[in-house]
Design a protein around this motif. Sequence first.
Motif, PDB file in Angstrom:
ATOM      1  N   ASP A 150       2.950  12.165 -18.624  1.00 15.87           N
ATOM      2  CA  ASP A 150       3.936  11.209 -18.087  1.00 15.87           C
ATOM      3  C   ASP A 150       5.352  11.472 -18.593  1.00 15.87           C
ATOM      4  OD1 ASP A 150       3.422  10.384 -20.596  1.00 15.87           O
ATOM      5  OD2 ASP A 150       2.393   8.517 -20.016  1.00 15.87           O
ATOM      6  N   THR A 151       5.575  12.641 -19.147  1.00 18.08           N
ATOM      7  CA  THR A 151       6.948  13.009 -19.510  1.00 18.08           C
ATOM      8  C   THR A 151       7.199  14.471 -19.133  1.00 18.08           C
ATOM      9  OG1 THR A 151       8.225  13.732 -21.427  1.00 18.08           O
ATOM     10  CG2 THR A 151       5.984  13.044 -21.871  1.00 18.08           C
ATOM     11  N   PRO A 152       8.425  14.774 -18.700  1.00 17.91           N
ATOM     12  CA  PRO A 152       8.715  16.178 -18.361  1.00 17.91           C
ATOM     13  C   PRO A 152       8.802  17.065 -19.604  1.00 17.91           C
ATOM     14  CG  PRO A 152      10.688  14.821 -18.101  1.00 17.91           C
ATOM     15  CD  PRO A 152       9.561  13.876 -18.414  1.00 17.91           C
ATOM     16  N   ASP A 153       8.969  16.418 -20.795  1.00 18.82           N
ATOM     17  CA  ASP A 153       9.294  17.193 -21.999  1.00 18.82           C
ATOM     18  C   ASP A 153       8.225  18.206 -22.395  1.00 18.82           C
ATOM     19  OD1 ASP A 153      11.553  15.721 -22.010  1.00 18.82           O
ATOM     20  OD2 ASP A 153      10.764  14.191 -23.376  1.00 18.82           O
ATOM     21  N   ASP A 154       6.933  17.853 -22.180  1.00 14.92           N
ATOM     22  CA  ASP A 154       5.895  18.792 -22.607  1.00 14.92           C
ATOM     23  C   ASP A 154       5.205  19.458 -21.402  1.00 14.92           C
ATOM     24  OD1 ASP A 154       4.512  16.686 -21.577  1.00 14.92           O
ATOM     25  OD2 ASP A 154       3.121  16.450 -23.254  1.00 14.92           O
ATOM     26  N   ALA A 155       5.856  19.372 -20.237  1.00 13.32           N
ATOM     27  CA  ALA A 155       5.193  19.878 -19.022  1.00 13.32           C
ATOM     28  C   ALA A 155       5.284  21.399 -18.899  1.00 13.32           C
ATOM     29  CB  ALA A 155       5.830  19.231 -17.798  1.00 13.32           C
ATOM     30  N   ASP A 156       4.250  21.973 -18.246  1.00 17.33           N
ATOM     31  CA  ASP A 156       4.296  23.395 -17.870  1.00 17.33           C
ATOM     32  C   ASP A 156       4.738  23.526 -16.417  1.00 17.33           C
ATOM     33  OD1 ASP A 156       2.929  24.747 -20.258  1.00 17.33           O
ATOM     34  OD2 ASP A 156       1.582  23.071 -19.772  1.00 17.33           O
ATOM     35  N   MET A 157       4.620  22.410 -15.724  1.00 20.31           N
ATOM     36  CA  MET A 157       5.087  22.402 -14.342  1.00 20.31           C
ATOM     37  C   MET A 157       5.643  21.012 -14.019  1.00 20.31           C
ATOM     38  SD  MET A 157       3.007  23.484 -10.988  1.00 20.31           S
ATOM     39  CE  MET A 157       3.676  23.268  -9.380  1.00 20.31           C
ATOM     40  N   ILE A 158       6.807  20.995 -13.370  1.00 18.58           N
ATOM     41  CA  ILE A 158       7.418  19.723 -12.948  1.00 18.58           C
ATOM     42  C   ILE A 158       7.488  19.740 -11.427  1.00 18.58           C
ATOM     43  CG2 ILE A 158       9.539  18.344 -12.934  1.00 18.58           C
ATOM     44  CD1 ILE A 158      10.163  19.438 -15.724  1.00 18.58           C
ATOM     45  N   LEU A 159       7.017  18.649 -10.824  1.00 21.70           N
ATOM     46  CA  LEU A 159       7.096  18.537  -9.363  1.00 21.70           C
ATOM     47  C   LEU A 159       7.862  17.271  -9.017  1.00 21.70           C
ATOM     48  CD1 LEU A 159       3.566  19.182  -7.810  1.00 21.70           C
ATOM     49  CD2 LEU A 159       5.692  20.362  -7.235  1.00 21.70           C
ATOM     50  N   LEU A 160       8.871  17.392  -8.182  1.00 23.05           N
ATOM     51  CA  LEU A 160       9.555  16.202  -7.678  1.00 23.05           C
ATOM     52  C   LEU A 160       9.036  15.953  -6.271  1.00 23.05           C
ATOM     53  CD1 LEU A 160      13.263  16.835  -8.771  1.00 23.05           C
ATOM     54  CD2 LEU A 160      11.431  15.693 -10.016  1.00 23.05           C
ATOM     55  N   ASN A 161       8.369  14.835  -6.074  1.00 18.39           N
ATOM     56  CA  ASN A 161       7.879  14.503  -4.733  1.00 18.39           C
ATOM     57  C   ASN A 161       8.907  13.582  -4.085  1.00 18.39           C
ATOM     58  OD1 ASN A 161       6.355  14.321  -2.485  1.00 18.39           O
ATOM     59  ND2 ASN A 161       4.757  13.026  -3.366  1.00 18.39           N
ATOM     60  N   THR A 162       9.689  14.130  -3.184  1.00 23.41           N
ATOM     61  CA  THR A 162      10.943  13.507  -2.770  1.00 23.41           C
ATOM     62  C   THR A 162      10.854  12.720  -1.461  1.00 23.41           C
ATOM     63  OG1 THR A 162      11.510  15.505  -1.552  1.00 23.41           O
ATOM     64  CG2 THR A 162      12.224  15.381  -3.848  1.00 23.41           C
ATOM     65  N   CYS A 163      11.886  11.899  -1.254  1.00 26.75           N
ATOM     66  CA  CYS A 163      11.995  11.066  -0.064  1.00 26.75           C
ATOM     67  C   CYS A 163      13.350  11.325   0.584  1.00 26.75           C
ATOM     68  CB  CYS A 163      11.892   9.603  -0.485  1.00 26.75           C
ATOM     69  SG  CYS A 163      12.300   8.466   0.830  1.00 26.75           S
ATOM     70  N   HIS A 164      13.385  11.350   1.909  1.00 30.54           N
ATOM     71  CA  HIS A 164      14.623  11.702   2.611  1.00 30.54           C
ATOM     72  C   HIS A 164      15.098  10.572   3.517  1.00 30.54           C
ATOM     73  CE1 HIS A 164      17.048  14.677   5.143  1.00 30.54           C
ATOM     74  NE2 HIS A 164      17.453  14.848   3.926  1.00 30.54           N
ATOM     75  N   ILE A 165      14.472   9.390   3.371  1.00 24.36           N
ATOM     76  CA  ILE A 165      14.671   8.348   4.379  1.00 24.36           C
ATOM     77  C   ILE A 165      16.100   7.837   4.424  1.00 24.36           C
ATOM     78  CG2 ILE A 165      13.889   6.333   3.006  1.00 24.36           C
ATOM     79  CD1 ILE A 165      12.487   6.646   6.384  1.00 24.36           C
ATOM     80  N   ARG A 166      16.725   7.684   3.240  1.00 23.27           N
ATOM     81  CA  ARG A 166      18.088   7.168   3.246  1.00 23.27           C
ATOM     82  C   ARG A 166      19.031   8.106   2.511  1.00 23.27           C
ATOM     83  NH1 ARG A 166      14.831   2.898   3.683  1.00 23.27           N
ATOM     84  NH2 ARG A 166      14.229   3.104   1.519  1.00 23.27           N
ATOM     85  N   GLU A 167      20.296   7.734   2.574  1.00 21.65           N
ATOM     86  CA  GLU A 167      21.387   8.546   2.047  1.00 21.65           C
ATOM     87  C   GLU A 167      21.186   9.035   0.622  1.00 21.65           C
ATOM     88  OE1 GLU A 167      25.930   7.581   3.245  1.00 21.65           O
ATOM     89  OE2 GLU A 167      24.783   6.139   2.128  1.00 21.65           O
ATOM     90  N   LYS A 168      21.851  10.095   0.309  1.00 20.39           N
ATOM     91  CA  LYS A 168      21.970  10.613  -1.056  1.00 20.39           C
ATOM     92  C   LYS A 168      20.644  11.072  -1.628  1.00 20.39           C
ATOM     93  CE  LYS A 168      26.074   7.912  -2.097  1.00 20.39           C
ATOM     94  NZ  LYS A 168      26.065   6.452  -1.936  1.00 20.39           N
ATOM     95  N   ALA A 169      19.608  11.140  -0.761  1.00 20.74           N
ATOM     96  CA  ALA A 169      18.297  11.548  -1.266  1.00 20.74           C
ATOM     97  C   ALA A 169      18.375  12.948  -1.860  1.00 20.74           C
ATOM     98  CB  ALA A 169      17.279  11.505  -0.138  1.00 20.74           C
ATOM     99  N   ALA A 170      18.975  13.863  -1.098  1.00 16.33           N
ATOM    100  CA  ALA A 170      19.044  15.248  -1.569  1.00 16.33           C
ATOM    101  C   ALA A 170      19.906  15.332  -2.824  1.00 16.33           C
ATOM    102  CB  ALA A 170      19.608  16.129  -0.459  1.00 16.33           C
ATOM    103  N   GLU A 171      21.009  14.568  -2.856  1.00 18.18           N
ATOM    104  CA  GLU A 171      21.888  14.603  -4.039  1.00 18.18           C
ATOM    105  C   GLU A 171      21.155  14.138  -5.284  1.00 18.18           C
ATOM    106  OE1 GLU A 171      24.607  16.277  -3.966  1.00 18.18           O
ATOM    107  OE2 GLU A 171      24.107  16.507  -1.849  1.00 18.18           O
TER     108      GLU A 171
END
Length: 436
Positions: free
Chosen positions: A37-58
């Motif tokens: 549950d933390t990125p600090d000790d991860a070997d892989m990080i995945l961002l599961n993203t949403c594009h529905i409203r503004e600034k999502a990509a930013e």
Amino acid sequence: MTEPKKLFIKTYGCQMNVYDSERMAEAMGGKGYVQTDTPDDADMILLNTCHIREKAAEKVYSELGRYKGLKADKPDLKIGVAGCVAQAEGQEIMRRQPMVDLVVGPQSYHRLPELEAKAREGKKALDTDFPEDDKFETLKNRPKAKRGPTAFLTVQEGCDKFCAFCVVPYTRGAEVSRPAGRIMDEARELVERGVRELTLLGQNVNAYHGHDKGLGGLIRDLAKIDGLERIRFTTSHPNDMDDDLIAAHGDCEKLMPYLHLPVQAGSDKILKRMNRSHTAEEYLKLIERLRAVRPDLHLSGDFIVGFPEETEEDFQDTLNLIKAVEYGSAFSFKYSERPGTPAAERPQVSEEEKDDRLQRLQALLKEQQKALQDAMVGREVSVLFEKTGRMTGQMVGKSEYLHAVHVEAEGIAVGELAKVRIASSGPNSLKGVLLP
Ligand code: 5AD
Ligand code: SF4
């Protein structure tokens, strides 16, 4: 024994992304990954993203920026972008943020293990196809770990409605329903693992056609599963609410009296420009039919304020519709321009106007929500307990109307359903006493 590799997934957006993240974790579980549950000790990080409203990509790019240090300390760390921003931006993500190793769209995440292997070889891996193979089948052999009492189950994906403001038909593709038999198998397996309540998910869930009697038919079949106590579904379109599904709200006991039925706006002019293919009157008639079979039905909705060319008069029509319906809960948004959608080309409402309308709309919705919640005091509800509360001896669960309910109760277990008398109503939840 070698240490298992660690996977950190950050989930944005809707419940379907929550479900997808679970499935991605399961797919990577097959490759020896465990979730952290933390990125600090991860070997892989995945961002599961949403594009529905503004600034999502930013937001995604700025989140990625935060991982720069981690990647510098641990060159083996693999970073991936999944979900609807991945679908919409594709290769552009790796161009703008070269530390991204893999990009995977929502329809191809069953190929994640192959993509990870490619990334481990030091190559860039991208898959934003809409493949023919069934990602759910490929992911079937999930670990059989015990589960909490509630679970999401995706039954339908994609949307053919093309509302003029919405990117979903482009990022999630055309409507596809999973066959009922496979859903039944997955539901039975979830129930064996401890699940008591299922929320059926789909971008347009009531357009489900994987059962010859539609979503109503599927719900009635699911209701026959012993041990499954509650069924919900989300998100629906008013035009796909067929007679049998309406009837199920009256005669299927396991179908909960809570319905998320977005209308978006109350002005016929705006509804037409939104390409919603229904009028405000038709929506209200539909609510009337639903309440005729289930008078205590709690309704929830989505609203957009400041859609292009929305006047104050149009906005008043939305407020009037809300007053006519009386919502138990609702989500409301300022219109945001989405590149490639027809509404983005139309004359826009000013930001100040949008802010002002959103505030007024939310004040009304909040008032309604509070009134309906307060009206629960003194009533008997059924509660499915989901977790222990912050205080010892306290348990928290959800009523059939989706209100959070706290009780002081020793000896009641997570996953139990019990009758509760509501004693008081707080800002975000109810308090009650367990009935014998
Ligand atoms: N701007 C604002 N809200 C939007 N939604 C979808 N697209 C947009 C947009 N471009 C809202 C709708 C939908 C919910 C999931 O998000 O209300 O029902
Ligand atoms: Fe988007 Fe829902 Fe309209 Fe489909 S029905 S285009 S998902 S708002």
